[in-house]
Structures are given as structure tokens and as C-alpha cells.
Design an enzyme around this catalytic site. Structure first.
Site, PDB file in Angstrom:
ATOM      1  N   CYS A 132      40.261  16.862  28.863  1.00 48.58           N
ATOM      2  CA  CYS A 132      39.602  17.174  27.589  1.00 48.58           C
ATOM      3  C   CYS A 132      40.474  16.707  26.430  1.00 48.58           C
ATOM      4  O   CYS A 132      41.661  17.010  26.394  1.00 48.58           O
ATOM      5  CB  CYS A 132      39.380  18.677  27.494  1.00 48.58           C
TER       6      CYS A 132
ATOM      7  N   CYS B  94      41.584  26.635  27.163  1.00 49.91           N
ATOM      8  CA  CYS B  94      42.424  26.263  28.306  1.00 49.91           C
ATOM      9  C   CYS B  94      43.898  26.355  27.905  1.00 49.91           C
ATOM     10  O   CYS B  94      44.253  26.018  26.787  1.00 49.91           O
ATOM     11  CB  CYS B  94      42.142  24.830  28.741  1.00 49.91           C
TER      12      CYS B  94
ATOM     13  N   CYS C 174      32.386  20.791  26.250  1.00 44.87           N
ATOM     14  CA  CYS C 174      33.443  21.503  26.973  1.00 44.87           C
ATOM     15  C   CYS C 174      33.303  21.205  28.467  1.00 44.87           C
ATOM     16  O   CYS C 174      32.236  21.388  29.045  1.00 44.87           O
ATOM     17  CB  CYS C 174      33.335  23.002  26.740  1.00 44.87           C
TER      18      CYS C 174
ATOM     19  N   GLN D  35      29.171  37.646  36.195  1.00 45.60           N
ATOM     20  CA  GLN D  35      30.380  36.864  36.476  1.00 45.60           C
ATOM     21  C   GLN D  35      30.176  35.420  36.024  1.00 45.60           C
ATOM     22  O   GLN D  35      29.121  34.852  36.264  1.00 45.60           O
ATOM     23  CB  GLN D  35      30.671  36.890  37.981  1.00 45.60           C
TER      24      GLN D  35
ATOM     25  N   TYR E  85      34.467  51.004  38.953  1.00 45.83           N
ATOM     26  CA  TYR E  85      34.379  49.931  37.952  1.00 45.83           C
ATOM     27  C   TYR E  85      33.341  48.912  38.437  1.00 45.83           C
ATOM     28  O   TYR E  85      33.618  47.716  38.526  1.00 45.83           O
ATOM     29  CB  TYR E  85      35.723  49.220  37.747  1.00 45.83           C
TER      30      TYR E  85
ATOM     31  N   GLU F 193      30.745  53.302  36.738  1.00 41.72           N
ATOM     32  CA  GLU F 193      30.976  52.318  35.682  1.00 41.72           C
ATOM     33  C   GLU F 193      30.818  52.998  34.327  1.00 41.72           C
ATOM     34  O   GLU F 193      29.961  53.860  34.152  1.00 41.72           O
ATOM     35  CB  GLU F 193      29.964  51.163  35.869  1.00 41.72           C
TER      36      GLU F 193
ATOM     37  N   ASP G 279      37.691  47.539  41.060  1.00 40.77           N
ATOM     38  CA  ASP G 279      37.713  46.233  40.374  1.00 40.77           C
ATOM     39  C   ASP G 279      37.885  46.499  38.874  1.00 40.77           C
ATOM     40  O   ASP G 279      36.968  46.281  38.088  1.00 40.77           O
ATOM     41  CB  ASP G 279      36.404  45.481  40.669  1.00 40.77           C
TER      42      ASP G 279
ATOM     43  N   CYS H 206      42.141  41.414  38.120  1.00 47.07           N
ATOM     44  CA  CYS H 206      42.237  40.210  37.290  1.00 47.07           C
ATOM     45  C   CYS H 206      43.582  40.181  36.569  1.00 47.07           C
ATOM     46  O   CYS H 206      43.793  39.352  35.695  1.00 47.07           O
ATOM     47  CB  CYS H 206      41.084  40.164  36.290  1.00 47.07           C
TER      48      CYS H 206
HETATM   49  N1  SAH Z   1      32.677  44.346  39.803  1.00 43.72           N
HETATM   50  C1  SAH Z   1      32.003  44.245  38.556  1.00 43.72           C
HETATM   51  C2  SAH Z   1      32.877  43.881  37.366  1.00 43.72           C
HETATM   52  C3  SAH Z   1      34.094  44.635  37.175  1.00 43.72           C
HETATM   53  S1  SAH Z   1      34.855  44.258  35.633  1.00 43.72           S
HETATM   54  C4  SAH Z   1      30.939  43.172  38.603  1.00 43.72           C
HETATM   55  O1  SAH Z   1      31.088  42.206  39.314  1.00 43.72           O
HETATM   56  O2  SAH Z   1      29.981  43.284  37.874  1.00 43.72           O
HETATM   57  C5  SAH Z   1      35.458  45.846  35.199  1.00 43.72           C
HETATM   58  C6  SAH Z   1      34.390  46.856  34.837  1.00 43.72           C
HETATM   59  O3  SAH Z   1      35.026  48.100  34.560  1.00 43.72           O
HETATM   60  C7  SAH Z   1      33.606  46.504  33.577  1.00 43.72           C
HETATM   61  O4  SAH Z   1      32.242  46.517  33.903  1.00 43.72           O
HETATM   62  C8  SAH Z   1      33.955  47.648  32.601  1.00 43.72           C
HETATM   63  O5  SAH Z   1      32.871  48.010  31.776  1.00 43.72           O
HETATM   64  C9  SAH Z   1      34.323  48.769  33.527  1.00 43.72           C
HETATM   65  N2  SAH Z   1      35.241  49.813  33.028  1.00 43.72           N
HETATM   66  C10 SAH Z   1      36.227  49.701  32.129  1.00 43.72           C
HETATM   67  N3  SAH Z   1      36.915  50.841  32.019  1.00 43.72           N
HETATM   68  C11 SAH Z   1      36.344  51.730  32.883  1.00 43.72           C
HETATM   69  C12 SAH Z   1      36.621  53.080  33.253  1.00 43.72           C
HETATM   70  N4  SAH Z   1      37.606  53.761  32.698  1.00 43.72           N
HETATM   71  N5  SAH Z   1      35.850  53.644  34.182  1.00 43.72           N
HETATM   72  C13 SAH Z   1      34.835  52.964  34.773  1.00 43.72           C
HETATM   73  N6  SAH Z   1      34.531  51.682  34.465  1.00 43.72           N
HETATM   74  C14 SAH Z   1      35.269  51.068  33.536  1.00 43.72           C
END
Ligand code: SAH
Length: 470
Positions: A75, A84, A163, A286, A315, A336, A398, A425
């Protein structure tokens, strides 16, 4: 140590390491300097731009001897653009850097060294992987419309409609909108004065379905000559949905809450594995579906399901992992914090005919301990489902970058699942949380880094922990 470095000093530096943000790291007489756009193995000339007590920052002025991994970025604005960070590094070297980063954090922060590190899963094609792009729209100093990306840490727009991380159709879509704006004298939004109309262009596409959605974010309710814009955008192959989003607030948040469909569907569809998702402009989804499939496939493998298990997915977002697991488990509970995501998760479950997943809104660290106490009481009355809920076979987490609250980890320890799968992540907070779990009866067995975001410093990991006494 020699004489302390001063701002503006010119130095020659050998880059020996890279930071978690992808900056090169070199030393002058033991003093550490971070340099953006420099990679391991480069010998560079740099200018000191900021000094602190034990470290400083320098700007790359010239590469004297390039690293063996240095390449010409594909790029033309890779250096200026904030998107990036490591495009000047050969992709295979990027992957090695990311795997090393995970390994080092696990050892340094978590004290975790004995486990099976599975070689990082890279992308087959590290370009055109994103299914979502949000282009800010503005004016350059000569009054021309620009569309592109913010330069690192600023709101200065770099004019770049092509991009390489996004869909190659995006540039054609943007060109149509730019011409339409010029012909109809529609001004871009100005953040300083909060005047003008067009703020952002959001484009999403379905990797498996080829469907495209364009959403024009405006500081107003309507666009002039909407029919003309629609007529032109419809010609793009795959166009499924053309919308406007109203955002009249003085805010950095890109989307407002109100959408209006100008043409086509209100949402597009895509798949992760064989699960179908409905994606609207505001939905979370995603951004790299191919790699997500690999990452969640690994989570499924680590979960080791046979159809009899009770699983918690903390999460859970829109339930991507939950639904992936539900097909091979007896029961899945998802938690969530965002109510809309849970509404989407329930809707997605229904749409895919999945009836063994239950979802809860709230902070995982609050909902799960409460729910655990309630289930425990029920379990004492002989309720089998409650007994299985308090003692799930598998817990998946997650979390966002900041990782899990310790109180949640404590509840997981009390629930005593045989296996825990941690999708992360941020390998630094991951390492901190794994250290806690290792101190409380769990052993890290396997670690699988996955590259979801080529050319950036981000790396995802999937980790399998097992209870040591099971
Ligand atoms: N596995 C999910 C994405 C996870 S990303 C998917 O693929 O859709 C992390 C997630 O945690 C987000 O959706 C965010 O809103 C949530 N999150 C953030 N803080 C949190 C908490 N304290 N308790 C529960 N969920 C939370």
C-alpha cells in the site's frame, strides 16, 4: 551509561526487538528507544522525538541496512495510515513476530513455559480479508472531497479509497459516491464546525454470500437526489442493501441509532461454519470470517464436545462461539454485556434452529456469580439441569482486551469445569489470567495463535486449560 539523549538528537540504531504495538526497539548505551515503522534486523538513522526517564521515542529517518524481512509495502500510504503498523515486514516474518509475542508474554507475565505451542495459523491471502470498512469523508486543504482513513492517532484523513485489507469493490463504491456528492454539491461533514452532511461510508460484505451493504452516515435526515445515487450503486455486483444512517451528534462514534433503507434489504447475510448470520449496519460481526472460522474451529476442538456437555460461553457477543458449540453440546449458556448483541444471539439461534442455547445480559463478573448461586440453590433441591449448570464440563471465555475480572475467574474455579477454553485478543492480559488459573488448579495444555489481522500488531490466541485433578 553515556551522555543522556536529548530531543532532536540524530542516532544510529540497530533494531533488536519489537514492542507489542509493532514498534521497533533499539538501545543506545543501554537506553531503550521505540521507533515506529522499524523492524527487527534494521539498522536505521533516527531522530529522538521524546525522552522519558528509562525509555524514549525516535522517528525513523532513514533505513541504513534493511532487515532481511523488510519489504516494500503493497500500500502506498502504509506508513502514514493508522490502519496497518507492520506492512513493511514480510508476512511470514509478521507471523513469527506474533507467535513470539504470545510465547514471550506467557513466559514473562504468566510464568507459563510448559505447554504445547501450536504453530500460528496465518492467512492464505493476507490482503482483502476484512468484510467491513468505515471510511471517513472530509475535504482536503484545496477543498476537494477526500475519503480514506485517519492517520495514526489523529483525525487527519488520508485520501485512500483502495485499502488493500478490504473488499476490492470498495473503491468503485466510493468513487460512485464521490462523483454523486460532487455533482449534487453535497458537502462532507466538518468535525470542527459540525456542519456539512456526509460523515462516513460504511461498507460490509458477506464472504460466503457475496452480498454487499453500503451505508452512508449523514449529519441530517436525507440526501439530495437519493434515487440517482441508488441507481448508480445498484450497478455494483453483489449490491444487496443501500442505507443511510442518521448521526447528528458531535461525537467520535461513527454510527447513529437510526437507519433507513434506500434500496434492497435491511441486512445482509453471511456464514461462519454452517451457522447463518443476519448482519445490519449496527450489528457486531467478526471482521475476518475466514480466520474466525479457524479460530472458533480450534475453540470447538479444544472444548472436546461429544453432545453430552454443558458449556458456558462468557463474553458471547452475538453468540458466534455459543452457536458453534451448541450443535455439539447438550446445553450452552451465553453471557454478554450488550443487550442488542444478546437480542441478535437469540435471533441467530432461532434462525438456525438451535434450541439448546440460553443467553443472559450483564457483566460476566456479575451475572455468572449470581447465576451460579441461584443454580446452586436449585441444584440442592435435586434439579438436574441446575446441577449441570453449576458444574459445567467446559467454560469458554472470549473477553475484550482488558481480559477477565479476577472475580469471574474465581467463580469459574468454583464451577470447576474439566476444561476451560480461553480465546484472547491480547496476550498480555491472557497471560495474567492464565497465571491465576494455573495457581488455582488448572494447567495450560495447548496454545494456538491465529492471525486475524495481517499487517497490524494484533494477534488472537486460543488456549486449552485442563483441571489438574480431573
Ligand atoms: N465471541 C464473540 C465476541 C467476543 S468480543 C463473538 O464472536 O461475537 C468480547 C465481547 O465481550 C464483546 O461482545 C463485548 O461487548 C463483551 N463484553 C465486554 N465486557 C464485558 C463484561 N464485563 N461482561 C460480559 N461481556 C462483556
Amino acid at each position: 551509561m553515556g551522555k543522556a539523549l536529548q530531543k532532536e538528537d540524530r542516532i544510529t540504531l540497530t533494531i533488536e526487538d519489537m514492542s507489542t504495538n509493532g514498534e521497533g526497539i533499539g538501545k543506545v548505551d543501554g537506553y531503550t528507544l521505540f521507533v515506529k515503522d522499524a523492524i527487527i534486523g534494521d539498522v536505521i538513522e533516527a531522530k529522538v522525538i521524546k525522552t522519558k526517564k528509562s525509555y524514549g521515542y525516535a522517528r525513523l529517518m532513514q533505513v541504513i541496512t534493511p532487515s532481511k524481512d523488510r519489504i516494500q509495502p503493497a500500500c502506498p500510504v502504509a506508513k502514514q495510515c493508522g490502519g496497518c503498523q507492520i506492512q513493511e515486514m514480510d508476512y511470514q516474518a509478521q507471523l513469527q513476530f506474533k507467535e513470539e509475542l504470545v510465547r514471550n508474554n506467557l513466559a514473562r507475565i504468566g510464568g507459563i513455559t510448559s505447554y504445547e505451542m501450536q504453530p500460528i495459523i496465518g492467512m492464505d491471502e493476507p490482503f482483502h480479508y476484512r468484510n467491513k470498512a468505515q471510511y471517513p469523508v472530509g475535504l482536503d486543504k484545496d477543498g476537494n472531497i477526500v475519503m480514506g482513513f485517519y492517520a495514526g492517532r489523529t483525525h487527519h484523513i488520508i485520501d485512500q479509497m483502495d485499502c488493500l485489507l478490504g473488499n476490492s469493490q470498495n473503491k468503485n463504491i466510493l468513487a460512485i459516491i464521490k462523483t454523486y456528492m460532487q455533482e449534487n454539491h453535497i458537502p462532507p461533514y466538518n468535525e470542527q464546525t459540525q456542519t456539512g452532511l456526509v460523515r462516513h461510508i460504511l461498507i460490509r460484505d458477506g464472504y460466503h454470500t457475496g452480498e454487499i451493504m453500503v451505508c452512508i452516515v449523514i449529519n441530517g435526515k436525507r440526501l439530495k437526489n437519493e434515487a440517482q445515487l441508488v441507481e448508480r450503486l445498484r450497478q455494483i455486483e453483489g449490491m444487496t442493501s443501500i442505507q443511510v444512517n442518521v448521526n447528528q451528534k458531535d461525537t467520535n462514534v461513527i454510527l447513529g441509532t437510526e437507519n433507513r433503507t434506500l434500496w434492497g434489504m435491511d441486512s445482509i447475510t453471511d456464514y461462519i461454519g454452517d451457522i447463518k448470520y443476519q448482519i445490519s449496519p449496527l450489528s457486531f460481526f467478526q471482521v475476518n470470517p475466514r480466520q474466525t472460522e479457524k479460530l472458533y474451529g480450534k475453540a470447538l476442538e479444544y472444548a472436546g464436545l461429544t453432545g453430552k456437555e454443558t458449556v458456558w460461553d462468557m463474553y458471547c457477543g452475538i453468540g458466534t462461539i455459543s452457536l458453534f458449540l451448541a450443535k455439539q453440546a447438550k446445553k450452552v449458556y451465553g453471557v454478554e454485556i450488550v443487550p442488542q448483541a444478546i437480542a441478535d444471539a437469540k435471533e441467530n439461534a432461532k434462525r438456525n434452529g438451535i434450541d439448546n442455547a440460553e443467553f443472559f445480559v450483564g457483566k460476566a463478573e456479575e451475572v455468572v456469580p449470581q447465576f451460579y448461586e441461584q443454580l446452586k440453590e436449585k441444584a440442592q433441591t435435586g434439579d438436574i439441569e441446575a446441577q449441570e449448570g453449576t458444574h459445567p464440563d467446559v467454560v469458554v471465555v472470549d473477553p475484550p482486551r482488558k481480559g477477565c475480572e479476577e472475580s469471574l475467574l474465581a467463580t469459574i474455579v468454583a464451577m470447576a469445569p474439566k476444561r476451560m477454553v480461553y480465546v484472547s485478543c491480547d496476550s498480555a492480559t491472557l497471560s495474567r489470567d492464565l497465571k491465576y488459573m494455573q495457581a488455582h488448579g488448572y494447567q495450560v495444555e495447548k496454545v494456538q495463535p491465529v492471525d486475524q489481522f495481517g499487517h497490524t500488531y494484533h494477534v488472537e490466541s486460543c488456549v486449552l486449560l485442563c483441571r489438574t485433578d480431573s
